[in-house]
Structure formats: structure tokens, C-alpha cells
Design an enzyme around this catalytic site. Structure first.
Site, PDB file in Angstrom:
ATOM      1  N   ARG A 275      24.586  65.016   0.465  1.00  9.88           N
ATOM      2  CA  ARG A 275      23.235  66.497   0.666  1.00  9.88           C
ATOM      3  C   ARG A 275      23.876  66.889   2.264  1.00  9.88           C
ATOM      4  O   ARG A 275      24.282  66.524   3.242  1.00  9.88           O
ATOM      5  CB  ARG A 275      21.886  65.561   0.240  1.00  9.88           C
ATOM      6  N   LYS A 297      23.152  58.286   5.216  1.00 11.38           N
ATOM      7  CA  LYS A 297      22.323  57.499   5.429  1.00 11.38           C
ATOM      8  C   LYS A 297      21.531  57.901   3.505  1.00 11.38           C
ATOM      9  O   LYS A 297      21.822  59.590   3.471  1.00 11.38           O
ATOM     10  CB  LYS A 297      21.177  58.678   6.619  1.00 11.38           C
ATOM     11  N   HIS A 358      23.241  73.339  -0.930  1.00 13.54           N
ATOM     12  CA  HIS A 358      22.608  72.249  -2.347  1.00 13.54           C
ATOM     13  C   HIS A 358      24.183  73.164  -3.366  1.00 13.54           C
ATOM     14  O   HIS A 358      24.407  71.983  -4.275  1.00 13.54           O
ATOM     15  CB  HIS A 358      21.392  72.928  -2.236  1.00 13.54           C
ATOM     16  N   HIS A 384      22.547  59.333  -6.156  1.00 11.02           N
ATOM     17  CA  HIS A 384      21.319  59.531  -7.160  1.00 11.02           C
ATOM     18  C   HIS A 384      20.626  58.571  -7.336  1.00 11.02           C
ATOM     19  O   HIS A 384      21.195  57.548  -7.953  1.00 11.02           O
ATOM     20  CB  HIS A 384      21.694  60.376  -8.257  1.00 11.02           C
ATOM     21  N   TYR A 394      22.011  46.254 -14.046  1.00  9.67           N
ATOM     22  CA  TYR A 394      22.713  45.212 -14.192  1.00  9.67           C
ATOM     23  C   TYR A 394      24.777  45.460 -13.722  1.00  9.67           C
ATOM     24  O   TYR A 394      25.985  44.722 -14.026  1.00  9.67           O
ATOM     25  CB  TYR A 394      23.174  45.226 -16.424  1.00  9.67           C
TER      26      TYR A 394
END
Length: 432
Positions: A275, A297, A358, A384, A394
Site C-alpha cells: 500500500r 506496518k 493504488h 491481504h 491451516y
């Protein structure tokens, strides 16, 4: 001597140190009035009586401050109250509470009449600044800036922000009608920026509603009005991203940017899918050139560690170390990049492309499909949230597994861009 007017009807002596002992002398003329004398000679008038079957004792004051006649009047007043069933202590507490309530009401009234939007906005920024990223903070400052200041790299003056016209309005006057009038003007002039400003203002007003002072002024959020949103219009969904055949033109234009920090920042965005505000806040301490990793971060997880791929490591190692920030800026107040968009827009114009910052993040996700990178790996590199039961509970991928695919996509992108880069060169540029 004050106690000469009292009779020693009762002397209270306690089992304690001599300087803690007390003697009580009682006034025969005034019921309940006594003189307390401590072991050190300190004296004070007291009032004692029975209230609801329990002993009640109240200190009136020292003889130095209370002449005997006034102490007798005070004791008589307290006697009248207790005889009527009132507790003088509770009456006093109620009076203090009433005064505080009146003062708070006056403060609230003054706030309603005097506090303007700009003042509350600055307080809001100060309160929330520690939790925001650099770009988010910059958006708030720019939205309310008055304009008319000299630009750092241009002879033009800065323009007023989308919310600047509201800065001097009283907070209580920020009504639906006021916001609708604002939306008509800003929506016709710069709809995209106005929509973003409305979102910022909406969050600000929600903060005001929960504020101990501003909550008495702002009781609703006028930015949520359908009329306001109607005049600002709806944002068209953005699908901008770099296509495989556009990579060469984009990299050529970005590498020509005079500012090496911005050039590196933009290339790193494409090659990591991070980002925009995550990269500008990377410290040198977050980059491990020895073990080839970078800590970012993360919006979702707080922090995430991604591979430091060879070409990105080469670019970062060549940057100047002006301060703690990897993407530093000698002109910004924060010390790091704040507005790389302008340089990127110019580079895109040269290359004949239309891609947002973006869109660079979207480009990484899209380009990963060409090498059939597993979706979960690309998502983890980009930060994400895991999707599905397997990803959430898992799948636990080590950094080396991410590195295999991350190095592969970097090599593929550079190949499509026509950049001939040998990973062995990186070691020559690393900064220990």
C-alpha cells in the site's frame, strides 16, 4: 483563651501518641458547638449532634478564622438543618455539584457559540495523528489548508483545500443545509476530491459526537445526507493497472525521475504490491540486507515480513541515508516522502499511461497471474487478510517459501520491462 467560654463536659482522650491526642470542650450556650484541642495545641471549632441515630461531627474552622460569635451562628445554622433531617455534608456536596453543573453548562454554551470547525479539526488531527499513516495525515491537512502559500517546487501558490470554506464556520452551524450548499460548489468543481473530503469530514463528525465537549454541539452527522451525496456523485470503480506490454514504458519513465527516492519508491511499489502509505513509513531498521527481509506496518495484521528481493534490495541500498526513513525527504516536515503522486503522474504522462498509485498495487496482484503464483502467496505478500478456512487456520508459509515466488515474479516483471539485472550485483551495493 477561647476555651474559657466552654465547659469541659467531656474530654476525649485516645490511645495514641501524645501529639495525636485530642480534648473536647463544649459551649454551654450553643448546643453542639465544641472546641477541639490537640496534643500539639492546635484548636478548631466543631459541631456535633445526632442524625438518624448516628453521631455527626463537622469541623467549622480554627478560632483564628472564626470568631466565637460566628462559630456559634454557624453551629446554630447546622443545628437547624440537622433538626429538619438534613445532612449538612450532603447539602454542601449538592451545592458544589450544582456549581460544577452550572459551570459546565456555561462552558458548553460558550463552546456552542465560539468553537469553529477549523479549531476542532486541528484538535482531531492532534488526537488521531499517532494512529494514522503519513499519507492519511497529509490528506487531512491538505483538505483543510487555506491555500495561497508558495509551493516548494513551483511558482504557483497552493489552492484552498476542499474543506477550507468550512474552517471558519461555527461547529454548531455545520448543518445539512450548510453541507448541501458546500457539496453543490465542490461537487461541480472537483468531485473526486470533494467525495474524499466528505468521507474525512464524516469520520471527524463521528469523533465529535463522542467527544466530551463537542458531543453537546454535534448530535448528528449531516455529511450522511442523501442530498449531500447526490451533489457529489458516485465514484466510478477504478480498474487501472499496468499491463504486461506497458511495463517497459512505465519503468523507463519512472527511472528517469530526477529524485532517486521517488523513483525507487515507485518501482518498489510495483515489485511488492504494498500500500502507498505502508512504504513511506519504512525505517532503515525495518530492512534486513543480511537475511533479505523487510518489515512493513500492516493495515490488517499490524506488521508483516516480506522477502527483500534482489532488485529491490539493490535499489534500496543505493538510497541516501539522511535520517531514519528509507524513503526520506529533506523538505517534508515528517522527514519522509509525503506526496510522490505528482512525480508519478508526470512519469505516466510521459509514458502515455494512466495509472494511480493504488493502481501499482493492483498491478502486482494482476501480474502475478502470469506466472501462476498461488493466490494465497500473493495475498500474503501484499498484506491481504486470509480468505477461507484453510488460509485462516491451516496454511502457515515460511518467509523462504514466499521468497521463491517473490523472486520469480520480480524476475519476470523486470524481463518484461527489458531490464537486464543480475542479482550478484546487489551484494556490491549492500550497506552493512
Amino acid at each position: 483563651m477561647e476555651h474559657q467560654n466552654f465547659t469541659a463536659q467531656r474530654v476525649a482522650s485516645f490511645r495514641c501518641a501524645p501529639d495525636k491526642r485530642q480534648s473536647l470542650f463544649w459551649d454551654a450556650k450553643t448546643p453542639g458547638l465544641g472546641l477541639r484541642v490537640t496534643g500539639t495545641g492546635a484548636k478548631s471549632y466543631i459541631f456535633e449532634t445526632k442524625l438518624h441515630g448516628k453521631t455527626l461531627r463537622i469541623t467549622i474552622g480554627s478560632p483564628a478564622s472564626w470568631p466565637l460569635s460566628k462559630a456559634q451562628d454557624e453551629a446554630a445554622r447546622l443545628k437547624v438543618m440537622t433538626d429538619s433531617g438534613q445532612d449538612p455534608r450532603q447539602v454542601k456536596a449538592d451545592e458544589i455539584a450544582a456549581k460544577k453543573s452550572a459551570a459546565a453548562a456555561m462552558t458548553a454554551q460558550e463552546a456552542r457559540e465560539t468553537i469553529i470547525v477549523g479549531r476542532a479539526w486541528n484538535e482531531y488531527i492532534s488526537a488521531m495523528k499517532p494512529t494514522w499513516g503519513a499519507l492519511h495525515l497529509h490528506d487531512h491537512v491538505r483538505a483543510m489548508q487555506a491555500g495561497g502559500e508558495q509551493r516548494a517546487r513551483s511558482s504557483k501558490l497552493t489552492e484552498p483545500g476542499a474543506l477550507a470554506s468550512l474552517a471558519e464556520i461555527r461547529l454548531i452551524d455545520l448543518t445539512t443545509e450548510c453541507m448541501t450548499a458546500w457539496a453543490k460548489i465542490e461537487g461541480a468543481k472537483r468531485p473526486a476530491r470533494a467525495r474524499n473530503a466528505r468521507t474525512l469530514l464524516s469520520t471527524f463528525l463521528n469523533w465529535c459526537i463522542a467527544h466530551p465537549i463537542y458531543g453537546a454541539i454535534v448530535t448528528s452527522n449531516p455529511t450522511q445526507s442523501k442530498e449531500v451525496k447526490k451533489h457529489l456523485g458516485k465514484a466510478a470503480p477504478k480498474n487501472d493497472s499496468l499491463q504486461r506490454e506497458q511495463l517497459s514504458a512505465w519503468f523507463n519513465a519512472v527511472k528517469q525521475i530526477q529524485n532517486s527516492v521517488i523513483s525507487t519508491y515507485l518501482q518498489t511499489m510495483v515489485l511488492t504490491g504494498a500500500r502507498p502509505n505502508e512504504l513511506v513509513s519504512v525505517h532503515w531498521g525495518d530492512i534486513d540486507f543480511q537475511w533479505n527481509s523487510m518489515t512493513i506496518k500492516d493495515k490488517a495484521e499490524g506488521l508483516r515480513v516480506i522477502p527483500l528481493t534482489p532488485y529491490v534490495a539493490h535499489l534500496l541500498a543505493s538510497l541516501p541515508r539522511r535520517n531514519e526513513w528509507a524513503f526520506s525527504s529533506p523538505t517534508s516536515a515528517s522527514g519522509h516522502l509525503v506526496e510522490p503522486r505528482i512525480a508519478h503522474d508526470k512519469a505516466c504522462a510521459i509514458a502515455g499511461l494512466d495509472v494511480t498509485l493504488h493502481g501499482l498495487r493492483r498491478s502486482f496482484a494482476s501480474l502475478c497471474e502470469w506466472i501462476e503464483m498461488p493466490a494465497g502467496i500473493a495475498a500474503q505478500i501484499q498484506g491481504h487478510k486470509p480468505q477461507g478456512v484453510r488460509e485462516k487456520h491451516y496454511i502457515r508459509r515460511p518467509l523462504d517459501l514466499l521468497r521463491v515466488w517473490h523472486v520469480k515474479i520480480e524476475k519476470w516483471i523486470l524481463g518484461q520491462a527489458g531490464i537486464d539485472f543480475s542479482p550478484t550485483i546487489t551484494a556490491l551495493h549492500r550497506v552493512k
